[in-house]
Design a protein around this motif. Structure first.
Motif, PDB file in Angstrom:
ATOM      1  N   THR A 164       0.836  -1.196   0.000  1.00 29.67           N
ATOM      2  CA  THR A 164       0.000   0.000   0.000  1.00 29.67           C
ATOM      3  C   THR A 164       0.872   1.248   0.000  1.00 29.67           C
ATOM      4  OG1 THR A 164      -1.814  -1.093   1.144  1.00 29.67           O
ATOM      5  CG2 THR A 164      -1.718   1.307   1.318  1.00 29.67           C
ATOM      6  N   GLY A 165       0.545   2.168  -0.861  1.00 35.24           N
ATOM      7  CA  GLY A 165       1.231   3.447  -0.899  1.00 35.24           C
ATOM      8  C   GLY A 165       0.370   4.545  -0.290  1.00 35.24           C
ATOM      9  N   ARG A 166       1.030   5.547   0.231  1.00 42.22           N
ATOM     10  CA  ARG A 166       0.336   6.719   0.772  1.00 42.22           C
ATOM     11  C   ARG A 166       0.710   7.922  -0.084  1.00 42.22           C
ATOM     12  NH1 ARG A 166       1.328  10.935   4.658  1.00 42.22           N
ATOM     13  NH2 ARG A 166       3.497  10.259   4.782  1.00 42.22           N
ATOM     14  N   THR A 167      -0.284   8.717  -0.447  1.00 44.59           N
ATOM     15  CA  THR A 167      -0.018   9.892  -1.262  1.00 44.59           C
ATOM     16  C   THR A 167      -0.926  11.023  -0.801  1.00 44.59           C
ATOM     17  OG1 THR A 167       0.294  10.653  -3.542  1.00 44.59           O
ATOM     18  CG2 THR A 167      -1.654   9.311  -3.106  1.00 44.59           C
ATOM     19  N   ARG A 168      -0.889  12.143  -1.502  1.00 44.72           N
ATOM     20  CA  ARG A 168      -1.767  13.259  -1.157  1.00 44.72           C
ATOM     21  C   ARG A 168      -1.914  14.185  -2.347  1.00 44.72           C
ATOM     22  NH1 ARG A 168      -1.228  15.815   3.315  1.00 44.72           N
ATOM     23  NH2 ARG A 168      -2.310  17.621   2.458  1.00 44.72           N
ATOM     24  N   THR A 169      -2.962  14.976  -2.319  1.00 44.11           N
ATOM     25  CA  THR A 169      -3.155  15.999  -3.335  1.00 44.11           C
ATOM     26  C   THR A 169      -2.698  17.347  -2.801  1.00 44.11           C
ATOM     27  OG1 THR A 169      -5.431  16.226  -2.534  1.00 44.11           O
ATOM     28  CG2 THR A 169      -5.079  14.860  -4.495  1.00 44.11           C
ATOM     29  N   ALA A 170      -2.490  18.288  -3.699  1.00 41.05           N
ATOM     30  CA  ALA A 170      -2.099  19.648  -3.326  1.00 41.05           C
ATOM     31  C   ALA A 170      -3.342  20.453  -2.935  1.00 41.05           C
ATOM     32  CB  ALA A 170      -1.387  20.321  -4.494  1.00 41.05           C
ATOM     33  N   PRO A 171      -3.150  21.536  -2.194  1.00 40.82           N
ATOM     34  CA  PRO A 171      -4.278  22.429  -1.921  1.00 40.82           C
ATOM     35  C   PRO A 171      -4.739  23.116  -3.205  1.00 40.82           C
ATOM     36  CG  PRO A 171      -2.414  22.866  -0.446  1.00 40.82           C
ATOM     37  CD  PRO A 171      -1.912  21.970  -1.532  1.00 40.82           C
ATOM     38  N   ASP A 172      -5.968  23.660  -3.176  1.00 42.85           N
ATOM     39  CA  ASP A 172      -6.434  24.473  -4.291  1.00 42.85           C
ATOM     40  C   ASP A 172      -5.431  25.586  -4.560  1.00 42.85           C
ATOM     41  OD1 ASP A 172      -8.788  23.151  -4.957  1.00 42.85           O
ATOM     42  OD2 ASP A 172      -9.904  24.150  -3.354  1.00 42.85           O
ATOM     43  N   THR A 173      -5.314  25.953  -5.815  1.00 49.03           N
ATOM     44  CA  THR A 173      -4.286  26.909  -6.225  1.00 49.03           C
ATOM     45  C   THR A 173      -4.339  28.214  -5.431  1.00 49.03           C
ATOM     46  OG1 THR A 173      -4.355  25.983  -8.453  1.00 49.03           O
ATOM     47  CG2 THR A 173      -3.310  28.113  -8.194  1.00 49.03           C
ATOM     48  N   ALA A 174      -5.529  28.689  -5.133  1.00 50.14           N
ATOM     49  CA  ALA A 174      -5.665  29.964  -4.426  1.00 50.14           C
ATOM     50  C   ALA A 174      -5.748  29.804  -2.916  1.00 50.14           C
ATOM     51  CB  ALA A 174      -6.902  30.711  -4.927  1.00 50.14           C
ATOM     52  N   ALA A 175      -5.696  28.566  -2.419  1.00 49.46           N
ATOM     53  CA  ALA A 175      -5.847  28.339  -0.980  1.00 49.46           C
ATOM     54  C   ALA A 175      -4.638  28.862  -0.215  1.00 49.46           C
ATOM     55  CB  ALA A 175      -6.035  26.850  -0.708  1.00 49.46           C
ATOM     56  N   ALA A 176      -4.893  29.491   0.903  1.00 47.04           N
ATOM     57  CA  ALA A 176      -3.812  30.036   1.732  1.00 47.04           C
ATOM     58  C   ALA A 176      -3.294  28.939   2.670  1.00 47.04           C
ATOM     59  CB  ALA A 176      -4.304  31.236   2.520  1.00 47.04           C
ATOM     60  N   ALA A 177      -2.630  27.955   2.092  1.00 44.40           N
ATOM     61  CA  ALA A 177      -2.110  26.847   2.900  1.00 44.40           C
ATOM     62  C   ALA A 177      -1.182  27.383   3.981  1.00 44.40           C
ATOM     63  CB  ALA A 177      -1.367  25.863   2.004  1.00 44.40           C
ATOM     64  N   ALA A 178      -1.320  26.846   5.185  1.00 45.47           N
ATOM     65  CA  ALA A 178      -0.551  27.360   6.318  1.00 45.47           C
ATOM     66  C   ALA A 178       0.874  26.834   6.342  1.00 45.47           C
ATOM     67  CB  ALA A 178      -1.262  27.011   7.624  1.00 45.47           C
ATOM     68  N   LYS A 179       1.066  25.584   5.877  1.00 53.12           N
ATOM     69  CA  LYS A 179       2.401  25.003   5.968  1.00 53.12           C
ATOM     70  C   LYS A 179       2.566  23.874   4.961  1.00 53.12           C
ATOM     71  CE  LYS A 179       1.153  21.683   9.590  1.00 53.12           C
ATOM     72  NZ  LYS A 179       1.511  21.143  10.917  1.00 53.12           N
ATOM     73  N   LEU A 180       3.797  23.548   4.718  1.00 56.07           N
ATOM     74  CA  LEU A 180       4.180  22.421   3.868  1.00 56.07           C
ATOM     75  C   LEU A 180       5.535  21.938   4.349  1.00 56.07           C
ATOM     76  CD1 LEU A 180       4.188  20.583   1.304  1.00 56.07           C
ATOM     77  CD2 LEU A 180       5.217  22.517   0.075  1.00 56.07           C
ATOM     78  N   THR A 181       5.661  20.636   4.517  1.00 50.62           N
ATOM     79  CA  THR A 181       6.951  20.043   4.881  1.00 50.62           C
ATOM     80  C   THR A 181       7.375  19.092   3.773  1.00 50.62           C
ATOM     81  OG1 THR A 181       6.378  20.159   7.230  1.00 50.62           O
ATOM     82  CG2 THR A 181       8.226  18.749   6.624  1.00 50.62           C
ATOM     83  N   PHE A 182       8.581  19.282   3.274  1.00 50.67           N
ATOM     84  CA  PHE A 182       9.070  18.397   2.221  1.00 50.67           C
ATOM     85  C   PHE A 182      10.511  18.019   2.511  1.00 50.67           C
ATOM     86  CE2 PHE A 182       9.857  22.723   0.610  1.00 50.67           C
ATOM     87  CZ  PHE A 182      11.205  22.659   0.265  1.00 50.67           C
ATOM     88  N   ALA A 183      10.962  16.970   1.847  1.00 47.22           N
ATOM     89  CA  ALA A 183      12.346  16.524   1.945  1.00 47.22           C
ATOM     90  C   ALA A 183      12.996  16.611   0.580  1.00 47.22           C
ATOM     91  CB  ALA A 183      12.429  15.101   2.476  1.00 47.22           C
ATOM     92  N   ALA A 184      14.309  16.741   0.568  1.00 46.69           N
ATOM     93  CA  ALA A 184      15.081  16.721  -0.673  1.00 46.69           C
ATOM     94  C   ALA A 184      16.190  15.693  -0.538  1.00 46.69           C
ATOM     95  CB  ALA A 184      15.665  18.098  -0.984  1.00 46.69           C
ATOM     96  N   VAL A 185      16.337  14.866  -1.575  1.00 44.65           N
ATOM     97  CA  VAL A 185      17.375  13.825  -1.606  1.00 44.65           C
ATOM     98  C   VAL A 185      18.068  13.867  -2.957  1.00 44.65           C
ATOM     99  CG1 VAL A 185      16.214  12.279   0.012  1.00 44.65           C
ATOM    100  CG2 VAL A 185      15.701  12.102  -2.417  1.00 44.65           C
ATOM    101  N   SER A 186      19.231  13.250  -3.025  1.00 42.70           N
ATOM    102  CA  SER A 186      19.963  13.174  -4.293  1.00 42.70           C
ATOM    103  C   SER A 186      21.036  12.106  -4.190  1.00 42.70           C
ATOM    104  CB  SER A 186      20.605  14.530  -4.636  1.00 42.70           C
ATOM    105  OG  SER A 186      21.669  14.820  -3.747  1.00 42.70           O
ATOM    106  N   CYS A 187      21.535  11.684  -5.330  1.00 44.92           N
ATOM    107  CA  CYS A 187      22.800  10.942  -5.441  1.00 44.92           C
ATOM    108  C   CYS A 187      22.814   9.657  -4.615  1.00 44.92           C
ATOM    109  CB  CYS A 187      23.967  11.846  -5.042  1.00 44.92           C
ATOM    110  SG  CYS A 187      24.077  13.365  -6.003  1.00 44.92           S
ATOM    111  N   GLN A 188      22.273   8.591  -5.198  1.00 46.73           N
ATOM    112  CA  GLN A 188      22.170   7.328  -4.466  1.00 46.73           C
ATOM    113  C   GLN A 188      22.884   6.214  -5.226  1.00 46.73           C
ATOM    114  OE1 GLN A 188      17.895   7.792  -4.044  1.00 46.73           O
ATOM    115  NE2 GLN A 188      17.511   6.370  -5.729  1.00 46.73           N
TER     116      GLN A 188
END
Length: 554
Positions: A164-188
């Protein structure tokens, strides 16, 4: 590696009729050579495109006859919008064999999306066919979803059910989203160690993961798995050679995606991916490879690499390669909080100056016509900034954007493969950000196998000049093996670059939290990758305030 005498990079287009850059290249290469290049590119456009609707298809396989788990490469999702997300899997009951053990037969697969992990609340479901022409991969663009929601998904065929995978959709384009947490990875680099950082990332509470390039390496992997030094298994000889053909690249993705830590990371979070060089070949530039092979030969290899990349990543049809080219740069919106302009700094760049060795900036590297993005992508980026309503404008891309002096001399040497080797290109991008009124610019970078935090300066040679943005450089997942906290050049780099606020040489990833008032970056590092199971710690944390660029210790 020195590459003096290389040809100027050709753009990755298939005809000269629509692309004046290729016509100019003809004058450089000579008409006969030019026609050879374009003929090869045109042939690639025919031979490597995916099958069109209505084309003859392979015979279908009764899924009930699949006796081994076909979901050995896991599941993935990516590129969320307010109403859709892209779901991916690839069927391979024998992942280390050509064709994945399914030969030339197509397979019918059911996909499911639900609001809960037990799938008691189904939302969307459907059928898709895994074709052998696609190497039995599936790209399901699920639409009609609610904005800013978490979803769960899985695939079924015969008696087999994927994880099972977990995913999500983005907020509406004009929505004033309060926060977003993301990760960045590279070079494996698989042969350099375990993907322990991915295991920890799978358990981290982030909304998105950005993979900034070098998802795999073309280099050989021996029977012991290189630095992994397997004692309980032996890898087949098919991996113990450099990847050059479509089959080579497909099998190399099978090796990487069979890694349980990478599988867990993909299943836990939606990914937004972009490539760098090693998905194809080290330090290539446009149609120019490291070994200075004829462009028409390298374009064949590049077409194979791009095709395999698309087959193995959660990418939409818009990123489908056409011959030796693919438009990977694209835009992802997260309400009014953030706009992500994902770049491709490999496919369209001018050849590296001065043979791609460390060099002081000079007339060759500073020529005004030189570009790391290509003209069309540069225009797209700046136009996107001009129409952006986002609080944070984030630019995920591949190589160091900020100035990085490599010694204490005056003038100092810099990397010709990074934006320092394309200073006119960087100047145009920063001028575009100023003209668009961008106040909160953040650049995400990979490539260099270390963690950096930079203040982006209006004039890098004047430490007192205005800070116009921040650059967060994610260290490698495994490339470079274990690494150390302070590499040998740590003191030199920190003295030579006063806008460099952090430098750590260990493996891991970076976690970034965006809010309405500020952003925070946590540099997460593991103690080792040559042995599995290392613990993770936060090496340092920084904040930058909205409207007041510049990194401060958290």
């Amino acid at each position: 590696m020195t590459r003096a005498g290389r040809h100027r990079a050709l753009p990755p287009h298939t005809t000269s009729r629509h692309h004046p850059e290729l016509r100019a290249a003809a004058q450089h290469l000579g008409r006969r050579r030019f026609l050879t290049v374009t003929a090869a590119a045109a042939a690639l456009a025919f031979s490597t495109n995916l099958p069109t609707p209505g084309a003859a298809r392979a015979a279908a396989l009764d899924a009930a006859r699949i006796t081994d788990d076909p979901f050995t490469l896991g599941v993935a999702s990516g590129d969320p919008t307010p109403s859709s997300v892209l779901l991916w899997t690839r069927l391979a009951p024998s992942p280390y064999e050509p064709g994945g053990g399914l030969a030339e037969q197509s397979v019918l697969v059911q996909w499911e999306v639900a609001s809960d992990e037990r799938f008691a609340l189904p939302v969307r479901t459907g059928l898709a066919t895994a074709f052998p022409e696609y190497n039995h991969c599936l790209h399901v663009d699920v639409d009609g979803l609610a904005a800013d929601r978490e979803y769960f998904y899985r695939f079924r065929t015969g008696t087999w059910i994927s994880e099972t995978g977990r995913t999500r959709t983005a907020p509406d384009t004009a929505a004033a989203a309060a926060k977003l947490t993301f990760a960045a990875v590279s070079c494996q680099a698989y042969h350099d160690g375990y993907f322990t950082a991915h295991r920890h990332l799978a358990e981290d509470d982030v909304d998105l993961v950005f993979h900034l390039g070098d998802y795999l390496y073309e280099y050989a992997v021996n029977s012991e798995g290189g630095a992994r030094k397997y004692t309980d298994r032996t890898l087949p000889d098919v991996f113990n050679r450099e990847a050059k053909t479509l089959e080579d690249y497909r099998l190399r993705y099978a090796l990487y995606k069979s890694d349980p830590d990478l599988r867990a990371s993909h299943a836990a979070h939606p990914y937004i991916v972009t490539w760098d060089d090693h998905e194809t070949e080290n330090n290539y530039a446009g149609a120019v490879d490291e070994k200075n092979d004829p462009p028409e030969e390298f374009l064949l290899r590049r077409a194979a690499a791009y095709r395999a990349y698309w087959e193995n990543q959660p990418l939409r049809a818009a990123q489908l390669p056409s011959g030796p080219g693919a438009q990977l740069y694209r835009r992802v919106q997260w309400g009014s909080l953030a706009q992500f302009d994902v770049l491709d700094t490999r496919q369209y760049r001018s050849d590296q100056a001065y043979g791609d060795v460390q060099h002081v900036p000079g007339p060759e590297s500073d020529a005004p016509e030189r570009t790391i993005t290509g003209a069309a992508q540069e225009e797209w980026l700046i136009d996107g900034w001009r129409t952006s309503n986002a609080l944070w404008n984030v630019m995920p891309q591949q190589v160091c954007f900020s100035q990085r002096k490599l010694d204490l001399n005056d003038p100092a040497k810099v990397s010709m493969d990074a934006w320092d080797g394309y200073r006119a290109s960087r100047d145009r991008v920063l001028a575009g950000a100023r003209s668009a009124g961008i106040k909160n610019l953040m650049v995400l970078t990979g490539d260099v196998h270390v963690g950096y935090a930079f203040d982006i300066k209006d004039s890098f040679d004047d430490p007192g000049s205005k800070t116009v943005g921040t650059e967060i450089v994610a260290t490698s997942v495994a490339s470079g093996r274990d690494g150390v906290e302070r590499p040998d050049n740590w003191e030199t780099y920190t003295k030579a670059n006063p806008h460099l606020k952090f430098y750590d040489g260990r493996r891991g990833y970076v976690r970034v939290g965006l809010g309405r008032a500020s952003a925070r970056a946590d540099f997460r590092t593991v103690s080792a990758v040559t042995t599995p199971g290392a613990a993770i710690t936060t090496a340092a944390s920084f904040v930058t305030e909205a409207g007041d660029p510049g990194l401060k210790p958290a």
